[in-house]
Motif scaffolding. Structure first.
Motif, PDB file in Angstrom:
ATOM      1  N   GLY A 197     -94.566 -47.386  32.967  1.00 56.59           N
ATOM      2  CA  GLY A 197     -93.258 -47.752  33.572  1.00 56.59           C
ATOM      3  C   GLY A 197     -93.222 -48.371  34.947  1.00 56.59           C
ATOM      4  O   GLY A 197     -92.241 -48.683  35.621  1.00 56.59           O
ATOM      5  N   PHE A 198     -94.315 -49.076  35.197  1.00 56.80           N
ATOM      6  CA  PHE A 198     -94.369 -49.840  36.564  1.00 56.80           C
ATOM      7  C   PHE A 198     -95.010 -51.238  36.325  1.00 56.80           C
ATOM      8  O   PHE A 198     -95.692 -51.672  35.521  1.00 56.80           O
ATOM      9  CB  PHE A 198     -95.578 -49.205  37.515  1.00 56.80           C
ATOM     10  N   ASP A 199     -94.523 -51.727  37.519  1.00 48.92           N
ATOM     11  CA  ASP A 199     -95.160 -53.431  37.500  1.00 48.92           C
ATOM     12  C   ASP A 199     -96.630 -53.448  38.000  1.00 48.92           C
ATOM     13  O   ASP A 199     -96.789 -52.535  38.656  1.00 48.92           O
ATOM     14  CB  ASP A 199     -94.475 -54.274  38.256  1.00 48.92           C
ATOM     15  N   TRP A 200     -97.416 -54.100  37.270  1.00 51.05           N
ATOM     16  CA  TRP A 200     -98.794 -54.258  37.565  1.00 51.05           C
ATOM     17  C   TRP A 200     -99.338 -55.727  38.139  1.00 51.05           C
ATOM     18  O   TRP A 200     -98.946 -56.733  37.716  1.00 51.05           O
ATOM     19  CB  TRP A 200     -99.687 -53.971  36.161  1.00 51.05           C
ATOM     20  N   ALA A 228     -97.157 -58.130  35.811  1.00 46.12           N
ATOM     21  CA  ALA A 228     -95.920 -58.774  36.486  1.00 46.12           C
ATOM     22  C   ALA A 228     -96.288 -59.878  37.344  1.00 46.12           C
ATOM     23  O   ALA A 228     -95.786 -60.907  37.772  1.00 46.12           O
ATOM     24  CB  ALA A 228     -95.535 -57.608  37.292  1.00 46.12           C
ATOM     25  N   ILE A 229     -97.680 -59.873  37.974  1.00 45.25           N
ATOM     26  CA  ILE A 229     -98.411 -60.795  38.720  1.00 45.25           C
ATOM     27  C   ILE A 229     -99.900 -60.887  38.210  1.00 45.25           C
ATOM     28  O   ILE A 229    -100.545 -59.812  38.454  1.00 45.25           O
ATOM     29  CB  ILE A 229     -98.263 -60.605  40.229  1.00 45.25           C
ATOM     30  N   GLU A 230    -100.397 -62.185  37.971  1.00 44.14           N
ATOM     31  CA  GLU A 230    -101.909 -62.071  37.776  1.00 44.14           C
ATOM     32  C   GLU A 230    -102.177 -62.952  39.139  1.00 44.14           C
ATOM     33  O   GLU A 230    -101.994 -64.157  39.593  1.00 44.14           O
ATOM     34  CB  GLU A 230    -102.030 -63.156  36.693  1.00 44.14           C
ATOM     35  N   ASP A 245     -93.986 -50.515  44.856  1.00 45.21           N
ATOM     36  CA  ASP A 245     -94.466 -49.452  44.059  1.00 45.21           C
ATOM     37  C   ASP A 245     -95.197 -50.049  42.785  1.00 45.21           C
ATOM     38  O   ASP A 245     -95.488 -49.254  41.753  1.00 45.21           O
ATOM     39  CB  ASP A 245     -93.137 -48.591  43.305  1.00 45.21           C
ATOM     40  N   MET A 246     -95.596 -51.406  43.008  1.00 43.64           N
ATOM     41  CA  MET A 246     -96.712 -51.755  41.840  1.00 43.64           C
ATOM     42  C   MET A 246     -97.861 -51.165  41.890  1.00 43.64           C
ATOM     43  O   MET A 246     -98.268 -50.400  43.047  1.00 43.64           O
ATOM     44  CB  MET A 246     -96.803 -53.417  42.415  1.00 43.64           C
TER      45      MET A 246
END
Length: 321
Positions: A197-200, A228-230, A245-246
């Motif tokens: 449930g979180f952005d990674w 979400a971000i590489e 909160d990533m």
């Protein structure tokens, strides 16, 4: 008749300088470990080749002629340059100086590499290092092409194994990371589905860490969370984690020794990552320069000192890092 360039030898330059400094052929011969007849013969050969005397012989010893003074001046320059060249070649041959191009992955760049570099500056200050950061997919081709001498980081398990020699230094453990105030911060045994449930912030798909991260979820019958971000930028990822909160996944040495670690926390999933190995990669079948060998030796010594038992097999369970 042979030209001056063809027969001139180091002994001729040394003898001319020694005679000028000692004012005597006898004393000059002694300083060079020669007999007086040998020194006189060398000087005669030198003057014959130049078709002019270099020294006046008199009751007060020998003194250089105008040509002699000029010859001695140039001889001193030549001898000094030869001495500097000799020292430079000796330094290169022993690894005391030289340039080394070193590729590094994130896992090794937080503590092992900086500590090694500082030690090298103390023990071998004339070695110049060029550090290139990246992932294995970017660094290994540069190693194989000769652009890099060594690569320090997580050892590849499959790719490039036929083309490189790998030397393990320590075990490598990964951990899920968040800001310290995150709702999951410091928890142990967190079910994998709660992490969905979180952005990674994740490394690129071609990296070993990304593949292991995705396998962790797939083995549990779950789809792995998308990135979400590489990014493999430490500074960017660090800032994003502190300000949101990533979640991210980092090598444990980076977490333990990175800046502002009090602001970060470890989350322990119910499943754990497999343990990898950090080490040195070099081109197979090629010899390293003495300077590169010296860098590799310092990396080994530093790793043995910092991690006498290797990296921990499992992350610690404290909430702060």
């Amino acid at each position: 008749m042979a030209s001056f360039e063809q027969w001139a030898r180091l002994r001729h330059f040394q003898l001319a300088v020694a005679i000028a400094e000692n004012g005597s052929i006898l004393r000059a011969a002694g300083a060079l470990g020669l007999s007086q007849p040998t020194a006189s013969k060398l000087l005669q050969d030198l003057e014959d080749s130049l078709h002019a005397p270099l020294f006046f012989r008199g009751n007060r010893g020998v003194e250089p002629t105008e040509l002699g003074r000029e010859f001695v001046r140039h001889a001193r320059v030549i001898l000094a340059q030869l001495g500097q060249t000799s020292m430079a070649l000796q330094a290169l041959s022993t690894g005391a100086s030289g340039t080394v191009a070193l590729g590094t992955l994130l896992a090794a760049s937080s503590h092992l590499l900086p500590t090694t570099l500082l030690r090298l500056r103390r023990t071998r200050p004339n070695i110049s290092l060029r550090i290139v950061e990246g992932t294995n997919d970017h660094l290994m081709p540069r190693l194989l092409s000769g652009e890099l001498d060594l690569v320090l980081g997580r050892l590849s398990q499959i790719r490039h194994r036929n083309d490189v020699d790998q030397e393990p230094l320590l075990r490598d453990v990964f951990a899920v990371i968040s800001r310290r105030g995150h709702k999951l911060a410091g928890r142990a045994g967190v079910p994998l589905h709660e992490l969905l449930g979180f952005d990674w912030i994740l490394p690129p798909p071609e990296t070993t860490l990304r593949r292991q991260f995705e396998a962790l979820f797939h083995d549990a019958g779950l789809n792995s969370p998308p990135a979400a971000i590489e990014s493999i930028s430490f500074l960017t990822n660090h800032r994003l984690l502190l300000d949101s909160d990533m979640l991210g996944v980092w090598p444990r040495p980076v977490i333990d020794h990175g800046p502002d670690r009090d602001g970060l926390a470890i989350i322990l999933p119910a499943a754990t990552f497999p343990v990898g190995t950090i080490g040195i990669s070099r081109r197979k079948g090629t010899l390293l320069s003495p300077a590169a060998e010296a860098v590799a030796a310092e990396l080994r010594a530093t790793a043995a000192e910092l991690y006498p038992d290797g990296a921990d097999d499992q992350p610690k369970s404290s909430s702060s890092v």
